[in-house]
Design an enzyme around this catalytic site. Structure first.
Site, PDB file in Angstrom:
ATOM      1  N   ASP A 115     -32.683  60.001  71.050  1.00 37.50           N
ATOM      2  CA  ASP A 115     -31.892  59.505  69.936  1.00 37.50           C
ATOM      3  C   ASP A 115     -32.072  60.485  68.774  1.00 37.50           C
ATOM      4  O   ASP A 115     -33.196  60.870  68.456  1.00 37.50           O
ATOM      5  CB  ASP A 115     -32.407  58.111  69.525  1.00 37.50           C
ATOM      6  CG  ASP A 115     -31.284  57.156  69.220  1.00 37.50           C
ATOM      7  OD1 ASP A 115     -30.420  57.535  68.418  1.00 37.50           O
ATOM      8  OD2 ASP A 115     -31.287  56.037  69.766  1.00 37.50           O
ATOM      9  N   ASP A 217     -27.109  58.941  66.351  1.00 39.42           N
ATOM     10  CA  ASP A 217     -27.015  57.692  65.604  1.00 39.42           C
ATOM     11  C   ASP A 217     -26.001  57.811  64.458  1.00 39.42           C
ATOM     12  O   ASP A 217     -26.055  58.774  63.679  1.00 39.42           O
ATOM     13  CB  ASP A 217     -28.410  57.393  65.028  1.00 39.42           C
ATOM     14  CG  ASP A 217     -28.527  56.008  64.448  1.00 39.42           C
ATOM     15  OD1 ASP A 217     -28.416  55.045  65.211  1.00 39.42           O
ATOM     16  OD2 ASP A 217     -28.744  55.894  63.223  1.00 39.42           O
ATOM     17  N   GLU A 259     -22.496  58.157  68.102  1.00 39.02           N
ATOM     18  CA  GLU A 259     -22.209  56.749  67.805  1.00 39.02           C
ATOM     19  C   GLU A 259     -21.282  56.692  66.592  1.00 39.02           C
ATOM     20  O   GLU A 259     -21.556  57.319  65.566  1.00 39.02           O
ATOM     21  CB  GLU A 259     -23.500  55.993  67.475  1.00 39.02           C
ATOM     22  CG  GLU A 259     -23.248  54.505  67.249  1.00 39.02           C
ATOM     23  CD  GLU A 259     -24.332  53.802  66.423  1.00 39.02           C
ATOM     24  OE1 GLU A 259     -24.489  52.588  66.580  1.00 39.02           O
ATOM     25  OE2 GLU A 259     -24.992  54.466  65.599  1.00 39.02           O
ATOM     26  N   HIS A 333     -28.932  47.989  72.178  1.00 36.09           N
ATOM     27  CA  HIS A 333     -29.992  47.330  71.403  1.00 36.09           C
ATOM     28  C   HIS A 333     -29.479  46.700  70.114  1.00 36.09           C
ATOM     29  O   HIS A 333     -30.250  46.061  69.402  1.00 36.09           O
ATOM     30  CB  HIS A 333     -31.072  48.362  71.076  1.00 36.09           C
ATOM     31  CG  HIS A 333     -30.555  49.421  70.146  1.00 36.09           C
ATOM     32  ND1 HIS A 333     -29.581  50.327  70.535  1.00 36.09           N
ATOM     33  CD2 HIS A 333     -30.829  49.701  68.859  1.00 36.09           C
ATOM     34  CE1 HIS A 333     -29.292  51.110  69.511  1.00 36.09           C
ATOM     35  NE2 HIS A 333     -30.030  50.750  68.486  1.00 36.09           N
ATOM     36  N   ASP A 334     -28.210  46.920  69.764  1.00 43.41           N
ATOM     37  CA  ASP A 334     -27.636  46.319  68.561  1.00 43.41           C
ATOM     38  C   ASP A 334     -26.716  45.155  68.899  1.00 43.41           C
ATOM     39  O   ASP A 334     -26.098  44.569  67.995  1.00 43.41           O
ATOM     40  CB  ASP A 334     -26.800  47.359  67.796  1.00 43.41           C
ATOM     41  CG  ASP A 334     -27.641  48.465  67.187  1.00 43.41           C
ATOM     42  OD1 ASP A 334     -28.807  48.197  66.847  1.00 43.41           O
ATOM     43  OD2 ASP A 334     -27.135  49.592  67.068  1.00 43.41           O
TER      44      ASP A 334
END
Ligand code: NOJ
Length: 560
Positions: A115, A217, A259, A333-334
């Site tokens: 990430d 991210d 993302e 994970h969100d």
């Protein structure tokens, strides 16, 4: 090594020469390290824990792991607040552990995609510590500072994504700094060339250690212009991504996924078009936002609308028909657990989990599996706010209660959509805490670990894991699954998803019942007849019937 892919491997309209990369046939698997496997009993997952589970992932057949942040961090946002980009958080292990993970995964044919969180750092990063101490420090320019407004307050009324103002005052320098997320996550100033070089240098350092790429991210925020109040997809975004490509990525066969919560079918190919030299693919969220209330957002979810969902999914299939590439996902994970959000996590849980996988994995793009999805893990159904840990949920709870929202109303929304549902411990076995830890987990395990766990699922005749393994293998071996063009069918049907994939003379037909009721449909002549069933959520059928009856959450795919 990339090889050149030419017709007949691509559909006629896309017959221009195109390079095939390893990630075109690979499936990704996302690990959220603190919730995956705890090797030392401190209640927190860690890198040795991940290493101990690599055989599970090799058995599944994945090609790479997207590893959520393991860097040094005060963990205000569970690692999405990095205080040292070249250090590992002690609770997760050491750099030696990280190198061992890369090597041991590599030995199983699995790459590690890290990430990259460079829209912001932690406020404890040494850059920010220097920046907040003096306007004369070179690092002051690594962040976004503005003088107070005329009333001495913040420069404007921008709100942060995790609640409160997006500006925080630092008395030592007499200025406010900008943070799109929490005050502990100051935004980096990408307009500063020295900052950009620091980031590129750090990226090269990780790539030289042998990692397979980066998931970037909220990358669509780096081109922001705060004075114009343009945050997403600002004017500097694509020049910066092209510079990053030139400086770091060109000549390396690595994978990059950006993302973006704002990318649309209008802007998608700017990121991942073949001639753009930016990213390989984007995580886009139009299908996720479909489930949110337009004004009140994720904590006031609206009922699932399959037609709108399909429109979002298939418009990206159309967009990437001849150019670009797509990242396919329903969970991360969100987000909530997909079987709970889109389907049925009770009576039809296994069938629903298998059907969601079939629908997603047979589309064009690179599919991602979020940890636990491969056994059909479900939302946690917490009953009290003190069971939640996520700062987004906790901050929104406080502010919404202060605005008069009844706690039970907020909790109902959080029970559907809080980020913590995907963050409960991975359920390995029926042992305490699902076998995740011998200690006390940092967040409670979902009590259903006694029925939903890896050991039990693998032994079950309707194993969700076995279904995922088959889908992942299908993609590896089939040009049709990887590169065929997608044509949606039954677009306006509120209960059924159906599509065909075509490559040369080959066709795949996929149909899925998205409801808990039996569904009867007449199928067009072009798909009916004897055919090879390649995967089925229930029993296979060696013919596509002209009138089909689908059991609740049943799905099938045939090669025609
Ligand atoms: C997106 C990440 O996926 C999320 O977990 C995080 O809170 C924000 N970006 C801020 O880094």
């Amino acid at each position: 090594m990339p090889v050149t892919l030419q017709a007949p491997h691509v559909a006629p309209a896309a017959a221009a020469e195109r390079t095939e990369h390893w990630w075109h046939r690979a499936t990704g698997y996302q690990i959220y390290p603190r919730s995956f496997a705890d090797s030392d009993g401190d209640g927190m997952g860690d890198i040795p824990g991940i290493i101990s589970k690599l055989d599970h992932l090799a058995d599944l057949g994945i090609g790479f792991i997207w590893l959520s942040p393991v860097y040094a961090s005060p963990m205000i946002d569970n690692g999405y607040d990095i205080s040292d980009y070249r250090g590992i958080a002690p609770e997760f292990g050491t750099l030696v552990d990280m190198d061992r993970l890369t090597a041991e995964a590599g030995a199983r044919g699995i790459g590690i995609v890290m990430d990259l969180v460079v829209n912001h750092s932690s406020s404890l990063h040494r850059w920010f510590q220097a920046a907040r101490a003096s306007r004369d420090a070179p690092e002051h320019g690594y962040y976004i500072w503005r003088d107070p407004g005329s009333d001495g307050g913040p420069p404007d009324d921008a709100r942060a994504a995790f609640g409160g103002s997006a500006w925080t005052f630092v008395p030592e320098v007499g200025q406010y700094y900008f943070h799109f997320f929490s005050p502990a996550q100051p935004d980096l100033n990408w307009q500063n060339p020295a900052l950009r070089e620091e980031v590129y240098d750090m990226m090269r350092w990780w790539l030289d250690r042998g990692i397979a790429g980066f998931r970037m991210d909220v990358i669509s925020l780096i081109g922001k212009d705060v004075d114009e109040r343009v945050y997403e997809e600002g004017p500097f975004l694509h020049p910066f991504l092209q510079e990053m490509h030139r400086e770091v990525l060109a000549g390396r066969d690595v994978l990059t996924i950006g993302e973006s919560w704002s990318v649309s079918t209008e802007t998608g190919l700017l990121y991942c078009g073949h001639d753009r030299n930016e990213l390989d693919m984007v995580f886009e969220f139009s299908h996720i936002r479909e489930g949110w209330h337009p004004e009140l957002g994720k904590f006031a979810p609206k009922p699932f609308d399959l037609v709108a969902f399909k429109h979002a999914i298939f418009s990206w299939q159309d967009l990437t028909r001849d150019d670009g590439w797509h990242a396919l996902f329903l969970s991360n994970h969100d987000l909530p657990r997909q079987v709970s959000f889109y389907a049925d996590d009770q009576t039809h849980r296994r069938a629903a989990a298998r059907t969601l996988a079939t629908v997603l994995h047979l589309l064009k793009g690179t599919p991602f599996v979020y940890q636990g999805e491969e056994i059909g893990m479900t939302n946690a159904r917490f009953e009290r706010i003190d069971q939640y840990r996520d700062l987004e949920t906790l901050n929104h709870f406080e502010s919404q209660i202060a605005h008069g929202v009844p706690p039970e109303v907020f909790l109902a929304g959080a029970n559907r959509n809080s980020r913590d549902h995907s963050r409960t411990p991975m359920q390995w076995s029926a042992a305490p805490h699902g076998g995740f830890t011998t200690g006390t987990p940092w967040i409670e395990a979902n009590p259903n670990f006694t029925e939903v766990n890896v050991e039990g699922d693998k032994a079950h005749p309707d194993s969700v894991f076995a279904h995922y393994r088959r889908l992942i293998a299908l993609r590896k071996d089939s040009d049709l699954v990887c590169f065929g063009r997608t044509e949606q069918m039954f677009a306006d049907d509120p209960d059924i998803v159906a599509y065909q994939r075509r490559l040369g003379d080959e066709r795949l037909f996929v149909i899925a019942n998205f409801t808990g009721r039996e569904q009867l449909r007449d199928l067009p002549d072009e798909v009916c007849g004897p055919a090879e069933c390649v995967i089925a959520s229930h029993a296979g059928r060696d013919e596509v019937p002209c009138a089909i009856a689908l059991a609740p959450f049943e799905s099938l795919a045939w090669k025609l």
